[in-house]
Scaffold this motif. Sequence first.
Motif, PDB file in Angstrom:
ATOM      1  N   VAL A 259       0.828  -1.203   0.000  1.00  0.00           N
ATOM      2  CA  VAL A 259       0.000   0.000   0.000  1.00  0.00           C
ATOM      3  C   VAL A 259       0.871   1.266   0.000  1.00  0.00           C
ATOM      4  O   VAL A 259       0.530   2.271  -0.632  1.00  0.00           O
ATOM      5  N   THR A 262       2.104   1.526  -3.779  1.00  0.00           N
ATOM      6  CA  THR A 262       1.134   1.773  -4.856  1.00  0.00           C
ATOM      7  C   THR A 262       0.010   2.709  -4.434  1.00  0.00           C
ATOM      8  O   THR A 262      -0.719   3.218  -5.286  1.00  0.00           O
ATOM      9  N   GLU A 264      -2.496   1.606  -3.037  1.00  0.00           N
ATOM     10  CA  GLU A 264      -3.715   0.818  -3.233  1.00  0.00           C
ATOM     11  C   GLU A 264      -3.736  -0.406  -2.349  1.00  0.00           C
ATOM     12  O   GLU A 264      -2.689  -0.944  -1.983  1.00  0.00           O
ATOM     13  N   GLN A 273      -9.649  -2.908  -5.967  1.00  0.00           N
ATOM     14  CA  GLN A 273      -8.522  -2.109  -5.462  1.00  0.00           C
ATOM     15  C   GLN A 273      -9.063  -0.767  -4.954  1.00  0.00           C
ATOM     16  O   GLN A 273      -9.855  -0.134  -5.646  1.00  0.00           O
ATOM     17  N   HIS A 275      -8.056   3.042  -3.687  1.00  0.00           N
ATOM     18  CA  HIS A 275      -6.933   3.975  -3.685  1.00  0.00           C
ATOM     19  C   HIS A 275      -6.975   4.844  -2.431  1.00  0.00           C
ATOM     20  O   HIS A 275      -8.050   5.230  -1.990  1.00  0.00           O
TER      21      HIS A 275
END
Length: 514
Positions: A259, A262, A264, A273, A275
């Motif tokens: 996390v 990314t 995510e 997913q 964000h």
Amino acid sequence: MSKVSVLIIDDEESVCTFFRRLLQRKGYRTVTAVNEEEALRALDCGTYNVAMVDLKLPDTDGLTLLKHIKARQPACEVIIMTGFSTIKTAVQAMQLGAYEYLEKPFEDIKLIERLIEKATAVSCQGPREEEEEWSELAKSTGFLVGNCPDMRHLVSLAYKIAPKDISVLIQGETGTGKEVLARFIHTASARSDQMFIPINCGALSDNLLESELFGHERGSFTGAGNMRRGIFEMANKGTLFLDEIGEASLAIQVKLLRVLETGEFMRLGGEKQIHCDVRVISASNVDLEEAMLRREFREDLFYRLNVVKLVIPPLRSRAQDIPMLARYFVKQFNPTLTLSEEILDLLCQYDWPGNIRELSNTLRQAVALCDGKVILPEHFSGKLTASKPRSAAQNGQQAMTAAPACEVSSHQAQPPMERFWEHYGTPEALSQLSDGELTQLLNSLRGLEANLYAVMRQKGLSSSGSEALRDSEAASIKRTLLQHRWNITEAARSLGIARNTLHRKIKKYGLQNQ
Ligand SMILES: Nc1ncnc2c1ncn2[C@@H]1O[C@H](COP(=O)(O)OP(=O)(O)OP(=O)(O)O)[C@@H](O)[C@H]1O
């Protein structure tokens, strides 16, 4: 007033030209250099208020130039210019005395101008005004900084990096104020109107922690009746404080790394997913570099979390701040009470293994015991004179002197442990004590026991080989929990440890409230 003078050191001619034009328009004197040789020559020929220094030069680097500049012209404030990939080195430069760093490519001209103006003001007048800015904020968040130079330097750095969305790792012994510092950074950041969510990675089982962090979908495990958002989702646009990060399992570490890389994640049992935009501040009271060597902590996660490392000094190494902290806590608990000079001296001499939390708890108890206007040694259940974690034998004597009914002077020749047993070793002797004395004695023994474990741990006696020590610590914790009907706050206070630490120990020893 003489002209403000700025030295620009960058091997890209376009950067030198950009700054020369920008600053000359403001009436500043500028000198440019494209390598070390030119930079040193410029330093020999003139004095500067500010130096803008590129971190990467063909023949040297920004850190080396920083040292040259500070050695020759200490009043010259250095602003490091850096690309995203070298931010960590730029922060290191700040820890070594650079005023700030500026990220390339340059986007906000106003911000650059303001930064140079502030650096110039510090160069001309010293850091007073800037200190006032962060002290106001610290005061408003209940963060007591004190006068210790290391601590002030740390807070000044924390204040400067607060608005820059970079990960911060706070290290320091238990109770030194890691969470208080994390809240201060959040409040000083652009995220201050969003959530600050703390979570203790050592207090929950793996499954629970994962669900707390990332949430879960309905029916994803037994008991997951409804969909629940995790704190990464809840803290979106805000700050997440991962306390005791060193306690997170390797499985959780992998998920955290993902996390952080990314932005995510997926809820437990989910397929979508999600964000998030979260600033992560983490804290640990174990040395994560050592944990990494033991392969208990992932190296890649460590580097993600540790863009800036702030190490809070233990309270014993900044004893000059103890009177200020002590007066503050007493005023909070009972503004009509004061501390005697003798007590202030004793407070300064004590080691405070539990740091500011222990100081605050100790004073809370003293305030409760004080029936006059001035807090005196007798309101500390002998703790300050009794349970300094030095040696077990000393502690034995100290626990005894803690008890008010004890006449020490007539037994000076006897060894401390024998005197202790003579006074308190039998139910008959104990039954002579008043209720208050019994409570005081119990508290002194708990303090002694906690310190004993600390010393034994320091001596390596609590390693896995020492099962007896583990067992007796577990038994002592269980007894205290039972005595306080599993009220964690009260049991932790009685044991003189943090609630987090108690949670961790409960988990470690598999203790259950039955
Ligand atoms: N600088 C400070 N100013 C005011 N209070 C403080 C300060 N440092 C610590 N405290 C108080 O001490 C207690 C412990 O602080 P905190 O929880 O931030 O410590 P910690 O280092 O995160 O502890 P742990 O490692 O056990 O989680 C809190 O009650 C906090 O209010």
